[in-house]
Each structure stands twice: as structure tokens, then as C-alpha cells.
Design an enzyme around this catalytic site. Structure first.
Site, PDB file in Angstrom:
ATOM      1  N   ASP A 115     101.620 -66.834  69.755  1.00  0.00           N
ATOM      2  CA  ASP A 115     102.760 -66.976  70.675  1.00  0.00           C
ATOM      3  C   ASP A 115     102.835 -68.411  71.191  1.00  0.00           C
ATOM      4  O   ASP A 115     101.996 -69.252  70.872  1.00  0.00           O
ATOM      5  CB  ASP A 115     102.654 -65.963  71.817  1.00  0.00           C
TER       6      ASP A 115
ATOM      7  N   HIS B 270     100.131 -63.760  61.983  1.00  0.00           N
ATOM      8  CA  HIS B 270     101.078 -63.537  63.083  1.00  0.00           C
ATOM      9  C   HIS B 270     101.068 -64.791  63.955  1.00  0.00           C
ATOM     10  O   HIS B 270     100.390 -64.866  64.988  1.00  0.00           O
ATOM     11  CB  HIS B 270     100.628 -62.304  63.877  1.00  0.00           C
TER      12      HIS B 270
ATOM     13  N   ASP C  68      97.371 -58.136  56.085  1.00  0.00           N
ATOM     14  CA  ASP C  68      97.833 -59.525  55.990  1.00  0.00           C
ATOM     15  C   ASP C  68      99.359 -59.542  55.948  1.00  0.00           C
ATOM     16  O   ASP C  68      99.971 -59.923  54.958  1.00  0.00           O
ATOM     17  CB  ASP C  68      97.242 -60.216  54.754  1.00  0.00           C
TER      18      ASP C  68
ATOM     19  N   GLU D 206      96.753 -61.886  63.960  1.00  0.00           N
ATOM     20  CA  GLU D 206      97.137 -63.027  64.788  1.00  0.00           C
ATOM     21  C   GLU D 206      96.002 -64.048  64.758  1.00  0.00           C
ATOM     22  O   GLU D 206      94.899 -63.773  64.243  1.00  0.00           O
ATOM     23  CB  GLU D 206      97.430 -62.588  66.226  1.00  0.00           C
TER      24      GLU D 206
HETATM   25  O1  G3I Z   1      87.711 -53.298  77.372  1.00  0.00           O
HETATM   26  C1  G3I Z   1      88.130 -52.214  76.543  1.00  0.00           C
HETATM   27  C2  G3I Z   1      86.920 -51.408  76.069  1.00  0.00           C
HETATM   28  O2  G3I Z   1      86.293 -50.825  77.171  1.00  0.00           O
HETATM   29  C3  G3I Z   1      87.403 -50.341  75.072  1.00  0.00           C
HETATM   30  O3  G3I Z   1      86.301 -49.670  74.554  1.00  0.00           O
HETATM   31  C4  G3I Z   1      88.158 -51.016  73.928  1.00  0.00           C
HETATM   32  C5  G3I Z   1      88.720 -49.999  72.932  1.00  0.00           C
HETATM   33  O4  G3I Z   1      89.980 -49.545  73.277  1.00  0.00           O
HETATM   34  O5  G3I Z   1      89.234 -51.765  74.454  1.00  0.00           O
HETATM   35  C6  G3I Z   1      88.843 -52.795  75.345  1.00  0.00           C
HETATM   36  O6  G3I Z   1      90.002 -53.420  75.801  1.00  0.00           O
HETATM   37  C7  G3I Z   1      90.632 -54.264  74.890  1.00  0.00           C
HETATM   38  C8  G3I Z   1      90.797 -55.639  75.537  1.00  0.00           C
HETATM   39  O7  G3I Z   1      91.470 -56.465  74.655  1.00  0.00           O
HETATM   40  C9  G3I Z   1      89.455 -56.285  75.879  1.00  0.00           C
HETATM   41  O8  G3I Z   1      88.835 -56.788  74.757  1.00  0.00           O
HETATM   42  C10 G3I Z   1      91.997 -53.703  74.522  1.00  0.00           C
HETATM   43  O9  G3I Z   1      91.860 -52.478  73.802  1.00  0.00           O
HETATM   44  C11 G3I Z   1      92.755 -54.670  73.698  1.00  0.00           C
HETATM   45  O10 G3I Z   1      94.082 -54.209  73.517  1.00  0.00           O
HETATM   46  C12 G3I Z   1      92.776 -56.029  74.359  1.00  0.00           C
HETATM   47  O11 G3I Z   1      93.309 -56.932  73.452  1.00  0.00           O
HETATM   48  C13 G3I Z   1      93.694 -58.203  73.946  1.00  0.00           C
HETATM   49  C14 G3I Z   1      95.141 -58.453  73.539  1.00  0.00           C
HETATM   50  O12 G3I Z   1      95.514 -59.764  73.901  1.00  0.00           O
HETATM   51  C15 G3I Z   1      96.127 -57.491  74.174  1.00  0.00           C
HETATM   52  O13 G3I Z   1      96.149 -57.620  75.531  1.00  0.00           O
HETATM   53  C16 G3I Z   1      92.775 -59.229  73.302  1.00  0.00           C
HETATM   54  O14 G3I Z   1      91.455 -59.100  73.799  1.00  0.00           O
HETATM   55  C17 G3I Z   1      93.302 -60.628  73.578  1.00  0.00           C
HETATM   56  O15 G3I Z   1      92.547 -61.546  72.813  1.00  0.00           O
HETATM   57  C18 G3I Z   1      94.770 -60.728  73.204  1.00  0.00           C
HETATM   58  O16 G3I Z   1      95.225 -61.977  73.555  1.00  0.00           O
HETATM   59  C19 G3I Z   1      96.533 -62.329  73.164  1.00  0.00           C
HETATM   60  C20 G3I Z   1      97.253 -62.780  74.417  1.00  0.00           C
HETATM   61  O17 G3I Z   1      97.405 -61.688  75.286  1.00  0.00           O
HETATM   62  C21 G3I Z   1      98.603 -63.412  74.096  1.00  0.00           C
HETATM   63  N1  G3I Z   1      98.456 -64.450  73.102  1.00  0.00           N
HETATM   64  C22 G3I Z   1      97.838 -63.974  71.877  1.00  0.00           C
HETATM   65  C23 G3I Z   1      96.453 -63.441  72.124  1.00  0.00           C
HETATM   66  C24 G3I Z   1      95.770 -62.996  70.859  1.00  0.00           C
HETATM   67  O18 G3I Z   1      96.232 -61.800  70.348  1.00  0.00           O
HETATM   68  O1  9MR Z   2     103.741 -61.372  69.154  1.00  0.00           O
HETATM   69  C1  9MR Z   2     102.921 -60.946  70.222  1.00  0.00           C
HETATM   70  C2  9MR Z   2     101.541 -61.527  70.099  1.00  0.00           C
HETATM   71  O2  9MR Z   2     101.590 -62.930  70.120  1.00  0.00           O
HETATM   72  C3  9MR Z   2     100.648 -60.936  71.181  1.00  0.00           C
HETATM   73  O3  9MR Z   2      99.337 -61.353  71.075  1.00  0.00           O
HETATM   74  C4  9MR Z   2     100.673 -59.440  71.110  1.00  0.00           C
HETATM   75  C5  9MR Z   2      99.810 -58.767  72.155  1.00  0.00           C
HETATM   76  O4  9MR Z   2     100.233 -58.950  73.435  1.00  0.00           O
HETATM   77  O5  9MR Z   2     101.988 -58.982  71.247  1.00  0.00           O
HETATM   78  C6  9MR Z   2     102.847 -59.471  70.245  1.00  0.00           C
HETATM   79  O6  9MR Z   2     104.129 -59.020  70.536  1.00  0.00           O
HETATM   80  C7  9MR Z   2     104.376 -57.695  70.175  1.00  0.00           C
HETATM   81  C8  9MR Z   2     104.517 -56.862  71.434  1.00  0.00           C
HETATM   82  O7  9MR Z   2     103.313 -56.821  72.168  1.00  0.00           O
HETATM   83  C9  9MR Z   2     104.944 -55.460  71.038  1.00  0.00           C
HETATM   84  N1  9MR Z   2     106.154 -55.484  70.236  1.00  0.00           N
HETATM   85  C10 9MR Z   2     106.006 -56.266  68.998  1.00  0.00           C
HETATM   86  C11 9MR Z   2     105.630 -57.685  69.301  1.00  0.00           C
HETATM   87  C12 9MR Z   2     105.364 -58.484  68.016  1.00  0.00           C
HETATM   88  O8  9MR Z   2     106.465 -58.705  67.291  1.00  0.00           O
END
Ligand code: G3I
Ligand code: 9MR
Length: 582
Positions: free
Chosen positions: A181, A507, A552, A561
Site C-alpha cells: 500500500d 500485491h 502468486d 504482499e
Molecule cells: O495475534 C493473533 C494470534 O493470537 C492468533 O493466533 C493468530 C491467528 O489468527 O492471529 C494473530 O493476529 C494476527 C496479527 O496480524 C498479528 O500477527 C492476525 O490474524 C493477522 O490478520 C494480522 O495481520 C496483520 C495484517 O496487517 C492485517 O492487519 C499483519 O501482522 C501485518 O503485518 C499487516 O500489515 C499490513 C498493514 O496493516 C498495511 N500495510 C501492509 C502490511 C502488510 O500486509
Molecule cells: O491492499 C491491502 C493491503 O495493502 C493490506 O495489507 C491488506 C490488509 O490490511 O488489505 C489490502 O486491502 C484489501 C482489504 O483489506 C480488503 N479488500 C481487498 C483489499 C485488497 O484489494
């Protein structure tokens, strides 16, 4: 030497050609597609339950090994049985050929094998730079114009206070895009730099000589530090100078579409300050203040500025010790709703610990020492963006003194206990790795958080706590890197631009919108993620096994991503292995 007839036929074909065989054409062989160091423990995996005969040809096409696969091991994740191919006879630099049944693959052995990966992984951050043109002389065909200048950023209503009215503007230019993003997040920025500064302190000599072809190359600062400075400078603009608190992120309300950065039209906001962002900021600024101190020529006054900012931020956090950034709650009260990455966290003991450690090292002030004691963890936890106490541990180990001897000894004990548990996970592994033997290893960002970071932690354990473990832990760290680079359940080398079977559709809005077929190089994909949060949103997975839950494809934000924190891991491990491989 007696060869089975199948091997003989394949051998004849091979001897008459010298083309590199793609991973897809040798579906049963899983191997690090970047090759090996001469001294490294070398194996490939035979992804088939049936035992196979194999031969290895040396660079002059002489057979140096004629054997059969061994150690049939059943995966605990899938019902697949895999075997080991011993490559140890390939121990001199050169290009080798492995023929197993009908599969053939070439692999290289060379000194400095990971040098290029180490450089390109750092250079990926240059491509993530915002607000400046990315020039052809540094970026080749991935050049692009400047965008997201962020000189007019709105104070979101959820961040308004007595000193800043809602929708006033501030200037907050520069810094890296976080991931696929286009937003900029303090928590992840601080963590990423904290991890890379740890790596830097372990091998400063190595980085001194690692030239990266970025705009600052050739000045008197190591390029890794040059690249990080670009983001640190932005981070300073995210601190409210009135009270020292730090805005959680700079973001659009919604994720942008897959459009080029200069086509983006959404307003950008800074949102509420948070305890996690402010403490992570304090930690990394204090850490940077002492490390950049030597590079005043290129970055005049930065050290002092960073330390003052860190002190102020810490003071704010002490007054606001429980301010979680909860997007859901804020969205109930304020408009426009913010729907981008949360980097949410509810517990701040680890952030307090890291910040106290860094501020203590930078100032030797007793107040911080007291807080180190107060927030001291009772066990070692592998670093991730939401759990940063290990960064404090690493810094204390790297900056010991008599006053903290007892604390350091305790932390060493914790780290060694962790490391032993970690390396034991290799028992009965079908990939001969600590990582990837259990479905729970595969969540969002698994390759960084669960594969690379533990490898980094055990290396630090050996280097700083118990040198007798170094060979063993180095082997294990190399094996996890082998997993990343191809010896795994999907056969992908998970870094863009590297390997024969590599992600092509990450992504990543920059890669997706640049009209260039190849993704920008040097990025680690998040990797297999059993939760498949994007399933049904246009994403098809090749399998439901946890270690094959990878797609992929462009829409796969849950497995494909890229992100600065994941690349920070890659940078550190590639650097340490390259520097310590001898
Ligand atoms: O902490 C829980 C754990 O207790 C549980 O067992 C496990 C299984 O469900 O989930 C854990 O939580 C996860 C959390 O990350 C902590 O690691 C969530 O499921 C998981 O959805 C969450 O994912 C994060 C994701 O954003 C969605 O919020 C990733 O760590 C994080 O790296 C990712 O970061 C995103 C930014 O928000 C936006 N930019 C891109 C970036 C990379 O995808
Ligand atoms: O594109 C988004 C990505 O950069 C983020 O890490 C991710 C998790 O927050 O979310 C992606 O956006 C998705 C959104 O969460 C749900 N609808 C589809 C989006 C991707 O096209």
C-alpha cells in the site's frame, strides 16, 4: 560406476546441453535456487514418497556422487513424505548438476553467495521511497516520477487537540511506503529500522563496504544507514512538537486502488497519537542517535535532534501509557472512517522495555535503568512489529557495561533457552529446518516473522551469548534461508527477481502499476498463510495445506504482499550469513 538406466538417459541429455533448468521442470527437487557457500551444509529435498537414485556432476561434468535419497520423513502438515538429497560433495566453487530420477537441476557453489541478495534486499527500500523521483541511474527500468509529497497532510479529526484543529495541515514528507500500500506507519517503520540497526551493529565493517547505488552512495556514511536515514527523517516530522506524542500513521482513509502513485487523489491524514507508535519512535530515535553520531558530516545535528525527540516522546508515553490505537473505536466517533492497516496493539510492556533500553544506552540515565528493570521480560520472544522487547535485549547485549551486568546475564539466559528450543524444532523435519514443521508456523508474514527472525535470533544468541554454538546455529540459520529460497513445500524462491521460480504478481501497488512485467526486485513475499484471509476475494490457493497456502496472484494480500518489516528481516539475515559464512 553403475548407473540406473533412467539416470543414464537423463545424463546423456544433460551432457549435450547447458541450459539452466527451471524449478518447474524438476518438480520433485526442492533446493535453494541461489546456490550455496562452499562451507555451508548442503542438502536438497526430494518431494516424493518414493526413494530415488541420484547423481551429482561437478563443473567439468564428472560424476562426484552416485547415491540414493535418504531419511523419508512424513510432514506433520500434509500427508507428504519427503527425502533428503545430500549435496555435501559439491564443496568447491562452480556450477553443479543434480540428476534424480527424471529431474535435473543446476546449482552453484560460490563464495559470497548471498552478497547480491543482501544488496538488492536493501535496495528494495530505495524503491519504496516517497516524494522523490526514483531515477533510472539507480532504478533502471523501474524508474518513476515523484509522488505522495505529503507537504499538505491533514490532521484527522481523531487527532485534533488544543494545539491542532481538525483538518489543519502539517508537512510530513519523505519516508518509505509501508508495503504493497501507499501509507506510512510509525510502528512498522520504527520496528523495521530497529531490526536493521541491530543487524548493522553486529557487522558494521561489512556494511561499510556494501555500496548500493542509491543517491547518497559515495558519501562517508554506509549505504544501509543512508537508506534508513531517508525514513528516519520522515519519522521526525510525525512527532507533535507541542507535547512529544507521535501520530500513529500517515494514511488515506481507504487503501488506494492498484494505480500508479502519481494518480492517487485521496487526501492523506495523520491520525491519533498512540503509546505504541510513540514508544517505538522513542526507541529507534535513541538507537539512531548513537549510531549516526559518527556520521555528522553527512547528517549534521541529526544525532542530537533524534535523542531530544526520543526523550520527549518517552515523556509523553509515561503520561499516556495505555493509549492503544483502536481504529474501530475511533471510527465510531470520527469521520472520515480510516480503513487502512491498523498495526494495533494493546500491550505496551515490550515497547516500554525497548525504549527504556535504548534511552538508557544513549544517556545512562537511572530513570531508564529503573524502567528496564520494571519492564524486563521473563522470557525471550522472537521480534515482530507488535512484540519488540527482543530489540531491547539485542541492544543491551551489544552495549554491555558493569551497571547492567546482572540484567544482561539474565537476558542471555533467556535468549539461549529460546535458541535451544528453536533449533530442536528441526527434529523430524522433512525440510531439515526449524521452521515450517507445524501449521501454526504459517500466518500473515510468516516467512519473515517465523522463518527469518528466529534464524536471526539464534545467530545473535551464538554470537553474543555462547560462541560454542556458532557452527550449529549458523547451520540452522542457513537452513531457514534455504527454505526461503526454494527448499520448501511450494518450490518458490520467495524473493522477487531471484531464483528460477519466483513471485511474479506480488500485491504491491508500485509493481502492479508500472507496466513492467517483472516485479520490482528484492522483495520477500509474506508467504504461505493458513488463514487465507483473502480467499474468495479473487484469490485461488494452490492447496489448503498450511505450507502451501500461497498464491502468486495480485489480489492475494494475505500471502503475496511485501512489506518493509519483512524485508528488514531479509536484509539482516542475508547480511549476517554473508558476513559470517566463511
Ligand atoms: O495475534 C493473533 C494470534 O493470537 C492468533 O493466533 C493468530 C491467528 O489468527 O492471529 C494473530 O493476529 C494476527 C496479527 O496480524 C498479528 O500477527 C492476525 O490474524 C493477522 O490478520 C494480522 O495481520 C496483520 C495484517 O496487517 C492485517 O492487519 C499483519 O501482522 C501485518 O503485518 C499487516 O500489515 C499490513 C498493514 O496493516 C498495511 N500495510 C501492509 C502490511 C502488510 O500486509
Ligand atoms: O491492499 C491491502 C493491503 O495493502 C493490506 O495489507 C491488506 C490488509 O490490511 O488489505 C489490502 O486491502 C484489501 C482489504 O483489506 C480488503 N479488500 C481487498 C483489499 C485488497 O484489494
Amino acid at each position: 560406476m553403475k548407473l540406473k538406466s533412467g539416470l543414464c538417459a537423463t545424463l546423456l541429455t544433460i551432457l549435450s546441453s547447458s541450459n539452466l533448468v527451471a524449478q518447474d521442470e524438476s518438480p520433485n527437487i526442492r533446493i535453494n535456487q541461489l546456490g550455496f557457500y562452499p562451507s555451508q551444509e548442503k542438502i536438497a529435498v526430494w518431494d516424493n514418497e518414493k526413494e530415488a537414485d541420484y547423481i551429482i556432476l561437478d563443473p567439468s561434468k564428472q560424476i562426484i556422487e552416485n547415491s540414493s535419497t535418504k531419511q523419508a520423513t512424513l510432514s506433520r502438515i500434509s500427508n507428504k513424505t519427503r527425502q533428503t538429497i545430500d549435496l555435501s560433495k559439491a564443496n568447491k566453487p562452480g556450477k553443479y548438476t543434480l540428476i534424480a530420477d527424471n529431474d535435473t537441476i543446476h546449482f552453484t557453489v560460490e563464495e559470497n553467495n548471498l552478497r547480491s541478495l543482501s544488496k538488492v534486499a536493501i535496495r528494495s527500500f530505495y524503491y519504496q521511497r516517497t516524494g522523490i523521483p526514483i531515477l533510472e541511474k539507480h532504478a533502471g527500468k523501474w524508474k518513476r516520477g515523484s509522488a505522495h509529497h505529503d507537504t499538505l497532510v491533514y490532521i484527522h479529526p481523531n487527532a485534533a487537540d488544543e494545539n491542532h484543529k481538525a483538518l489543519e495541515t502539517i508537512s510530513s514528507p519523505g519516508g518509505w511506503y509501508d508495503a504493497g500500500d501507499y501509507n506510512k506507519y510509525i510502528v512498522n517503520s520504527a520496528y523495521s529500522i530497529g531490526l536493521m540497526l541491530t543487524g548493522y551493529q553486529l557487522i558494521p565493517q561489512y556494511y561499510k563496504n556494501l555500496a548500493l547505488n542509491i543517491p547518497e552512495s559515495g558519501n562517508s556514511t554506509p549505504d544501509l544507514l543512508n537508506e534508513m536515514y531517508f525514513n528516519l527523517k520522515w519519522m521526525l516530522t510525525m512527532q507533535d512538537s507541542f507535547d512529544g506524542g507521535v501520530y500513529h500513521k500517515l494514511t488515506t482513509p481507504n487503501f488506494e486502488g492498484f494505480i500508479a502513485p502519481n494518480k492517487c487523489k485521496q487526501k492523506r491524514y495523520v491520525v491519533a497519537k498512540s503509546t505504541a507508535a510513540t514508544l517505538d519512535f522513542a526507541a529507534v530515535m535513541a538507537q539512531a542517535s548513537r549510531i549516526y553520531d559518527k556520521y555528522e558530516v553527512d547528517y549534521p545535528h541529526f544525532s542530537k535532534k533524534a535523542l531530544n525527540a526520543a526523550i520527549k516522546a518517552y515523556e509523553w508515553a509515561k503520561q499516556n501509557p495505555q493509549l492503544a490505537y483502536s481504529q474501530k473505536k475511533l471510527n465510531e466517533k470520527f469521520k472520515p472512517a480510516i480503513k487502512t492497516g491498523e498495526y494495533g496493539d494493546q500491550k505496551f510492556n515490550d515497547e516500554f522495555f525497548w525504549a527504556a533500553c535504548e534511552l538508557y544506552i544513549a544517556t545512562h540515565d537511572k530513570e531508564y535503568l529503573n524502567d528496564i528493570k520494571k519492564y524486563m521480560p521473563d522470557r525471550f520472544t522472537n521480534p515482530t512489529w507488535g512484540c519488540v522487547e527482543s530489540l531491547g535485549t539485542f541492544s543491551l547485549l551489544l552495549n554491555q557495561n558493569a551497571e547492567i551486568e546482572q540484567i544482561v546475564n539474565k537476558l542471555k539466559g533467556q535468549l539461549l533457552t529460546y535458541a535451544e528450543q528453536e533449533v530442536n524444532k528441526k527434529n523430524n523435519s522433512c525440510f531439515n529446518t526449524m521452521f515450517g514443521n507445524d501449521a501454526t508456523d504459517f500466518g500473515w508474514g510468516a516467512l519473515s516473522e517465523k522463518c527469518i527472525n528466529p534464524a536471526i535470533s539464534i545467530l545473535i544468541a551464538a554470537k553474543l551469548c555462547d560462541n560454542t554454538k556458532l557452527d550449529d546455529y549458523l547451520n540452522n540459520a542457513f537452513h531457514n534461508m534455504d527454505y526461503i529460497l526454494g527448499r520448501n513445500a511450494t518450490g518458490y524462491c520467495y524473493v522477487t527477481g531471484f531464483g528460477a521460480k519466483s513471485p511474479m504478481n506480488i500485491h504491491h501497488r508500485l509493481s502492479a502499476s508500472d507496466k513492467i512485467k517483472e516485479p520490482i526486485p528484492g522483495f520477500l513475499a509474506g508467504g504461505p498463510n493458513q488463514h487465507q484471509q483473502d480467499k474468495g476475494q479473487g484469490v485461488k490457493y494452490i492447496s489448503n495445506y498450511a505450507d502451501e497456502s500461497y498464491s502468486d496472484t495480485l489480489p492475494s494480500y494475505a500471502s503475496n504482499e511485501i512489506a518493509i518489516n519483512w524485508n528488514a528481516s531479509l536484509v539482516v539475515l542475508a547480511g549476517l550469513l554473508d558476513a559470517w559464512s566463511k
